[in-house]
Write a protein that holds these residues in place. Structure first.
Motif, mmCIF file in Angstrom:
data_model
loop_
_atom_site.group_PDB
_atom_site.id
_atom_site.type_symbol
_atom_site.label_atom_id
_atom_site.label_comp_id
_atom_site.label_asym_id
_atom_site.label_seq_id
_atom_site.Cartn_x
_atom_site.Cartn_y
_atom_site.Cartn_z
ATOM 1 N N ARG A 56 0.840 -1.199 0.000
ATOM 2 C CA ARG A 56 0.000 0.000 0.000
ATOM 3 C C ARG A 56 0.872 1.244 0.000
ATOM 4 O O ARG A 56 0.584 2.222 -0.683
ATOM 5 C CB ARG A 56 -0.912 -0.016 1.248
ATOM 6 N N PHE A 57 1.960 1.220 0.771
ATOM 7 C CA PHE A 57 2.861 2.358 0.855
ATOM 8 C C PHE A 57 4.293 1.902 0.581
ATOM 9 O O PHE A 57 4.720 0.872 1.106
ATOM 10 C CB PHE A 57 2.803 3.010 2.241
ATOM 11 N N VAL A 58 5.009 2.671 -0.229
ATOM 12 C CA VAL A 58 6.441 2.472 -0.442
ATOM 13 C C VAL A 58 7.161 3.664 0.163
ATOM 14 O O VAL A 58 6.831 4.818 -0.147
ATOM 15 C CB VAL A 58 6.781 2.337 -1.932
ATOM 16 N N MET A 59 8.116 3.398 1.043
ATOM 17 C CA MET A 59 8.812 4.461 1.755
ATOM 18 C C MET A 59 10.299 4.464 1.407
ATOM 19 O O MET A 59 10.938 3.410 1.413
ATOM 20 C CB MET A 59 8.642 4.277 3.268
ATOM 21 N N ILE A 60 10.814 5.631 1.085
ATOM 22 C CA ILE A 60 12.244 5.806 0.821
ATOM 23 C C ILE A 60 12.819 6.733 1.886
ATOM 24 O O ILE A 60 12.411 7.896 1.997
ATOM 25 C CB ILE A 60 12.497 6.384 -0.577
ATOM 26 N N GLY A 61 13.742 6.206 2.684
ATOM 27 C CA GLY A 61 14.488 7.020 3.632
ATOM 28 C C GLY A 61 15.789 7.417 2.970
ATOM 29 O O GLY A 61 16.701 6.604 2.848
ATOM 30 N N GLU A 62 15.873 8.651 2.516
ATOM 31 C CA GLU A 62 16.931 9.023 1.590
ATOM 32 C C GLU A 62 18.068 9.813 2.222
ATOM 33 O O GLU A 62 17.964 10.318 3.342
ATOM 34 C CB GLU A 62 16.346 9.839 0.442
ATOM 35 N N ILE A 63 19.133 9.901 1.459
ATOM 36 C CA ILE A 63 20.206 10.869 1.679
ATOM 37 C C ILE A 63 19.937 12.019 0.714
ATOM 38 O O ILE A 63 19.902 11.815 -0.506
ATOM 39 C CB ILE A 63 21.590 10.254 1.392
ATOM 40 N N HIS A 64 19.700 13.202 1.216
ATOM 41 C CA HIS A 64 19.421 14.339 0.338
ATOM 42 C C HIS A 64 20.655 14.701 -0.476
ATOM 43 O O HIS A 64 21.780 14.640 0.010
ATOM 44 C CB HIS A 64 19.009 15.565 1.161
ATOM 45 N N GLY A 65 20.421 15.093 -1.723
ATOM 46 C CA GLY A 65 21.488 15.689 -2.518
ATOM 47 C C GLY A 65 22.257 14.757 -3.420
ATOM 48 O O GLY A 65 23.167 15.196 -4.125
ATOM 49 N N LEU A 66 21.922 13.451 -3.438
ATOM 50 C CA LEU A 66 22.540 12.530 -4.404
ATOM 51 C C LEU A 66 21.721 12.554 -5.686
ATOM 52 O O LEU A 66 20.504 12.364 -5.663
ATOM 53 C CB LEU A 66 22.555 11.095 -3.865
ATOM 54 N N ALA A 67 22.373 12.737 -6.826
ATOM 55 C CA ALA A 67 21.648 12.782 -8.091
ATOM 56 C C ALA A 67 20.917 11.478 -8.376
ATOM 57 O O ALA A 67 19.823 11.474 -8.954
ATOM 58 C CB ALA A 67 22.617 13.105 -9.228
ATOM 59 N N ASP A 68 21.491 10.352 -7.961
ATOM 60 C CA ASP A 68 20.902 9.057 -8.299
ATOM 61 C C ASP A 68 19.711 8.685 -7.421
ATOM 62 O O ASP A 68 18.973 7.749 -7.746
ATOM 63 C CB ASP A 68 21.958 7.948 -8.212
ATOM 64 N N VAL A 69 19.492 9.385 -6.317
ATOM 65 C CA VAL A 69 18.344 9.046 -5.461
ATOM 66 C C VAL A 69 17.023 9.342 -6.162
ATOM 67 O O VAL A 69 16.140 8.480 -6.214
ATOM 68 C CB VAL A 69 18.441 9.745 -4.097
ATOM 69 N N ARG A 246 6.679 17.854 15.345
ATOM 70 C CA ARG A 246 6.863 17.840 13.890
ATOM 71 C C ARG A 246 6.433 16.496 13.307
ATOM 72 O O ARG A 246 5.719 16.442 12.294
ATOM 73 C CB ARG A 246 8.334 18.120 13.552
ATOM 74 N N GLU A 247 6.861 15.410 13.924
ATOM 75 C CA GLU A 247 6.540 14.080 13.404
ATOM 76 C C GLU A 247 5.034 13.823 13.492
ATOM 77 O O GLU A 247 4.440 13.263 12.568
ATOM 78 C CB GLU A 247 7.312 13.017 14.191
ATOM 79 N N ARG A 248 4.420 14.237 14.590
ATOM 80 C CA ARG A 248 2.982 14.060 14.743
ATOM 81 C C ARG A 248 2.219 14.872 13.692
ATOM 82 O O ARG A 248 1.216 14.393 13.125
ATOM 83 C CB ARG A 248 2.553 14.478 16.145
ATOM 84 N N LYS A 276 16.041 10.000 5.943
ATOM 85 C CA LYS A 276 15.973 8.634 6.467
ATOM 86 C C LYS A 276 15.313 8.515 7.840
ATOM 87 O O LYS A 276 14.494 7.624 8.073
ATOM 88 C CB LYS A 276 17.376 8.050 6.536
ATOM 89 N N PHE A 277 15.638 9.392 8.779
ATOM 90 C CA PHE A 277 15.135 9.244 10.143
ATOM 91 C C PHE A 277 13.602 9.213 10.187
ATOM 92 O O PHE A 277 13.003 8.500 10.987
ATOM 93 C CB PHE A 277 15.650 10.358 11.038
ATOM 94 N N HIS A 278 12.965 9.992 9.322
ATOM 95 C CA HIS A 278 11.504 10.057 9.324
ATOM 96 C C HIS A 278 10.859 8.727 8.940
ATOM 97 O O HIS A 278 9.724 8.451 9.314
ATOM 98 C CB HIS A 278 11.015 11.143 8.372
ATOM 99 N N MET A 279 11.571 7.908 8.193
ATOM 100 C CA MET A 279 10.999 6.667 7.681
ATOM 101 C C MET A 279 11.232 5.472 8.598
ATOM 102 O O MET A 279 10.847 4.348 8.276
ATOM 103 C CB MET A 279 11.542 6.369 6.288
ATOM 104 N N TYR A 280 11.870 5.679 9.740
ATOM 105 C CA TYR A 280 12.041 4.582 10.694
ATOM 106 C C TYR A 280 10.678 4.071 11.139
ATOM 107 O O TYR A 280 9.766 4.848 11.415
ATOM 108 C CB TYR A 280 12.836 5.048 11.915
ATOM 109 N N ARG A 281 10.563 2.746 11.245
ATOM 110 C CA ARG A 281 9.296 2.150 11.674
ATOM 111 C C ARG A 281 9.137 2.180 13.193
ATOM 112 O O ARG A 281 8.026 2.053 13.696
ATOM 113 C CB ARG A 281 9.217 0.706 11.172
ATOM 114 N N GLY A 282 10.218 2.323 13.903
ATOM 115 C CA GLY A 282 10.155 2.365 15.363
ATOM 116 C C GLY A 282 10.588 3.728 15.867
ATOM 117 O O GLY A 282 10.228 4.764 15.314
ATOM 118 N N ILE A 283 11.369 3.721 16.935
ATOM 119 C CA ILE A 283 11.911 4.960 17.482
ATOM 120 C C ILE A 283 13.069 5.414 16.601
ATOM 121 O O ILE A 283 13.979 4.649 16.305
ATOM 122 C CB ILE A 283 12.396 4.759 18.927
ATOM 123 N N THR A 284 13.028 6.667 16.188
ATOM 124 C CA THR A 284 14.062 7.196 15.307
ATOM 125 C C THR A 284 15.317 7.540 16.111
ATOM 126 O O THR A 284 15.270 7.632 17.347
ATOM 127 C CB THR A 284 13.572 8.467 14.601
#
Length: 415
Positions: A56-69, A246-248, A276-284
């Motif tokens: 239902r949902f696809v999540m990408i926890g990324e590194i900002h600023g990489l062209a290939d992301v 913010r997360e809430r 990436k931290f925002h996409m953690y499934r548990g405690i970030t």
């Protein structure tokens, strides 16, 4: 008796066969490349498709600023049949980006030729990110919104907010408050992030008196954003509480988008593309319950799977920073906190996808290499994707230098 023996023999053979299947160890990792057409190629493509299409949902926890992301994200978006993307901007910056995307007449280039506009929308004043968003709106085919902004208003985001408000406010006192706020942005463009509450309060109170729901939503977002920034920019309040808030807020906005979309476009299959931290499934690592955990729970409540991918900046890659500078990545950078991931990355000559479930179940001695933080990451994501030899994201050319970031931040430090 012979019948009984035969039955027992068949049962023993069946059990042996079952255990034999269980003993078959799946691959722990899969190579992949990004082709000239930007598509994910290699063994990892099938792995991603099999797990991503039903999600239902696809999540990408990324590194900002990489062209290939964004190139990887664009391919994964199509490969997994996504219908919308949630990104790390506020609601109104996302609306602006969607407007620019639908314009198609070099509007990203024209908008971001002004330096102040580049600072107003972080992470999306890069060409590869714009191409990703263009792909999203092309697939959406006019169904809007397909770009969902979940975050607080950025410190430099006042310009976008004032432009949005100009066509919506009606009361003369509100227009006067907006004029005063806009004038303050000339000398202090980061007032949302760095200004004290009293700098926001007159506009906030005036906006609340308008008979327009969106205007009132902007008022609340301005106030919340200013308060969330406070511990980090002026030492007022708790950073933990600010991060929790913010997360809430992002969870609430995501649920609103997801629920409302059913009215105009049916049940959506969005991608979430965040730091990436925002996409953690548990405690970030920042100590809060991540957006990724909320989204995963939402899918679980519906009896549906999710796919969560963590991006690691690998050997030979370089990332564009907010100020335009470039930072390089190397295995030495990740060895300190991710010794197991660093080891697997070093053993592969190219990009690599690590199946975290297979690794945790069948990794054996390898799992003894993991650090505490690495184990948390492996538990939060289905895959770790290591991108090597990526160029930094390509900044749009700024032809109008109407803002000096260094001077602004220096002035704030001296206040």
């Amino acid at each position: 008796m012979r019948i009984l023996i035969s039955v027992l023999l068949i049962a023993v053979l069946a059990m042996h066969s079952a255990y034999a299947v269980q003993d078959t160890k799946p691959p722990l990792s899969y190579d992949f490349q990004l082709g000239d057409d930007g598509e994910i190629q290699g063994p990892a493509r099938k792995w991603l498709a099999e797990r991503g299409k039903p999600a239902r949902f696809v999540m990408i926890g990324e590194i900002h600023g990489l062209a290939d992301v964004p190139v990887f994200s664009k391919s994964l978006y199509k490969l997994t049949d996504r219908t919308a993307v949630a990104i790390e901007t506020d609601v109104w910056a996302a609306k602006k980006l969607e407007d620019l995307s639908y314009d198609k007449d070099d509007s990203f280039d024209r908008y971001f030729e002004r330096r102040s506009n580049q600072y107003a929308i972080p992470f999306y004043s890069w060409k590869e990110e714009a191409e990703f968003l263009n792909s999203v709106t092309e697939i959406a085919g006019g169904v809007r919104p397909s770009i969902w902004g979940l975050d607080q208003i950025f410190a430099f985001g006042g310009k976008i907010i004032t432009e949005r408000l100009r066509g919506k406010i009606r009361k003369s006192e509100t227009k006067a408050a907006l004029d005063a706020f806009e004038n303050s942005l000339v000398t202090r463009p980061v007032i949302i992030g760095y200004g004290r509450q009293e700098a926001i309060e007159p506009l906030y109170q005036a906006l609340l008196k308008e008979d327009d729901i969106e205007v009132q939503e902007i008022a609340e977002a301005l106030k919340a954003s200013n308060e969330i920034y406070a511990p980090f920019t002026r030492g007022a309040g708790s950073g933990l509480i600010a991060n929790q808030r913010r997360e809430r807020m992002m969870k609430e906005i995501f649920f609103t988008y997801f629920s409302n979309a059913r009215k105009y476009a049916g049940l959506q299959k969005p991608m979430l593309k965040f730091g990436k931290f925002h996409m953690y499934r548990g405690i970030t690592p920042t100590g809060v319950v991540g957006l990724g955990g909320f989204v995963d729970a939402l899918a679980t409540a519906r009896g549906e799977p999710t796919l969560a991918v963590s991006i690691v900046c690998g050997e030979g890659s370089a990332a564009r920073q907010f100020d335009g500078s470039v930072e390089t990545c190397s295995n030495n950078d990740i060895e300190k906190s991710r010794p197991l991931i660093a080891k697997l990355a070093a053993e592969s000559s190219g990009n690599l996808l690590i199946d975290t479930v297979a690794l945790r179940v069948h990794g054996g001695e390898l799992m003894k290499l993991t650090s505490d933080s690495e184990r948390d990451e492996l538990a939060s994501f289905d895959a770790i994707v290591i991108i090597k030899n990526s160029k930094p994201a390509t900044q749009f050319e700024a032809k109008i230098e109407d803002m000096d970031l260094g001077a602004i931040l220096q002035a704030e430090s001296e206040r």
